[in-house]
Design a protein around this motif. Structure first.
Motif, short mmCIF file in Angstrom:
data_model
loop_
_atom_site.label_atom_id
_atom_site.label_comp_id
_atom_site.label_asym_id
_atom_site.label_seq_id
_atom_site.Cartn_x
_atom_site.Cartn_y
_atom_site.Cartn_z
N ILE A 100 -6.17 1.57 -10.97
CA ILE A 100 -4.81 1.01 -10.99
C ILE A 100 -4.90 -0.27 -11.82
O ILE A 100 -5.81 -1.08 -11.61
N CYS A 120 -7.79 -2.31 -10.13
CA CYS A 120 -8.52 -1.73 -9.00
C CYS A 120 -9.21 -0.48 -9.50
O CYS A 120 -8.55 0.48 -9.90
N GLY A 134 -8.13 6.97 -9.94
CA GLY A 134 -9.36 6.46 -10.52
C GLY A 134 -9.28 4.97 -10.79
O GLY A 134 -10.24 4.22 -10.60
N ARG A 180 -6.96 -6.57 2.14
CA ARG A 180 -5.93 -7.57 2.44
C ARG A 180 -6.05 -8.03 3.90
O ARG A 180 -5.95 -9.23 4.18
N PRO A 184 -8.10 7.19 2.15
CA PRO A 184 -7.19 6.91 1.04
C PRO A 184 -7.53 5.59 0.35
O PRO A 184 -7.80 4.59 1.03
N VAL A 191 -5.57 3.53 -1.01
CA VAL A 191 -4.65 2.46 -0.61
C VAL A 191 -5.03 1.86 0.75
O VAL A 191 -4.78 0.68 1.00
N CYS A 192 -5.64 2.67 1.62
CA CYS A 192 -6.07 2.13 2.92
C CYS A 192 -7.24 1.16 2.72
O CYS A 192 -7.34 0.15 3.43
N MET A 208 0.83 -1.20 0.00
CA MET A 208 0.00 0.00 0.00
C MET A 208 0.87 1.27 0.00
O MET A 208 0.56 2.25 -0.66
N ILE A 210 -7.66 -0.66 0.02
CA ILE A 210 -7.02 -1.86 -0.51
C ILE A 210 -6.37 -2.65 0.64
O ILE A 210 -6.50 -3.88 0.72
N GLY A 211 -5.72 -1.95 1.54
CA GLY A 211 -5.11 -2.59 2.71
C GLY A 211 -6.14 -3.26 3.61
O GLY A 211 -5.89 -4.34 4.16
N LEU A 224 -11.60 2.68 -8.65
CA LEU A 224 -12.10 3.46 -7.53
C LEU A 224 -13.19 4.38 -8.07
O LEU A 224 -12.90 5.36 -8.75
#
Lengths: 138, 121
Positions: free
Chosen positions: A85, B71, A83, B52, B43, B45-46, A52, B48-49, B73
């Motif tokens: 990845i 991914c 938007g 996981r 965020p 990425v959070c 991350m 996504i974390g 968003l």
């Protein structure tokens, strides 16, 4: 060519989630950024920057690259959102103390969405690569 | 990152191999000091974390993403406007790891869709 700009001039993220420090150089729509991974980085897991953290470094590097024109015009940084990845591959998770360099390569832009290819590495080898869409808030 | 500071699980279930979690995004997480000052947005990425972390809880194993195939968003998650969310996770295990398909949504809309591979470590 622009050199060595503080990332805080380009993006609105701040500590503890400021994940890029310096835009080393920009030419055309491409740029290269640098980030020293500190011992207290919020994304460290067992001494390594997590996936991350590696993604966020690439995302903020892309947003900083997208923010260059705003900076040149003397305006405040705008919010940039991820938007999408795609094709994100992790080669190696870097450790605290290493310097993460991200290479941001512009692909295209349409309707306020900028598409970039991004790769990152440290002095110890490649870390990750991906394709990312960045939305800029106008 | 200690994911317990980012979210909490309110309820969970499993139907036909699809794991469903009702979660709440915590508004007092330290990350909002910087994302963004005076304007909290969760965020990507959070989130996504968090997926996981939830998958680790299901499998009782530590995971590391080897790749994120895609991914998307598609909506903004904030601890103020959208704290209560549903996380759906489908996990296909293989030798040494797993493939994950996940979605974060509420009754209104979908916010995130993830396709990723992870390895045990």
């Amino acid at each position: 060519m622009l050199r060595d700009i503080d990332a805080r001039e380009l993006i609105p993220q701040r500590e503890p989630i400021l994940m890029t420090q310096t835009l080393y150089e920009a030419s055309g729509n491409d740029a290269r950024t640098g980030f020293v991974i500190s011992q207290d980085n919020m994304f460290l897991e067992d001494g390594h920057l997590s996936e991350m953290g590696v993604i966020e470094n690439m995302a903020q590097s892309a947003a900083a690259t997208a923010g260059i024109n705003t900076y040149i015009n003397g305006e405040k940084p705008v919010l940039g959102y991820i938007g999408e990845i795609k094709k994100c591959i992790f080669h190696r998770l870097p450790e605290a103390g290493e310097t993460l360099t991200a290479e941001v390569h512009y692909i295209s832009e349409a309707a306020g969405v900028v598409l970039y290819n991004i790769s990152s590495h440290t002095e110890n080898g490649p870390c990750a690569e991906c394709r990312m869409k960045v939305f800029l808030e106008k | 990152m200690n994911w317990n500071t980012y979210y909490e699980i309110k309820d969970s279930s499993i139907v036909d191999g699809l794991h469903s979690f009702e979660i709440r995004i915590k508004s007092d997480c330290d990350v909002y000091r910087g994302h963004f000052p005076g304007h909290p947005i969760s965020p990507g990425v959070c989130n996504i974390g968090m997926i996981r972390d939830l998958t680790e809880k299901v499998l009782q194993k530590k995971l590391r993403f080897s790749s994120i195939k895609q991914c998307r968003l598609t909506g903004m998650i904030t601890p103020i406007n959208t704290p209560e969310l549903t996380v759906l996770i489908y996990i296909a295990t293989s030798e040494g790891g797993c493939s994950i398909k996940a979605e974060i949504k509420d009754s209104e809309k979908s916010y995130l869709e993830l396709k990723a591979d992870a390895i045990y470590f």
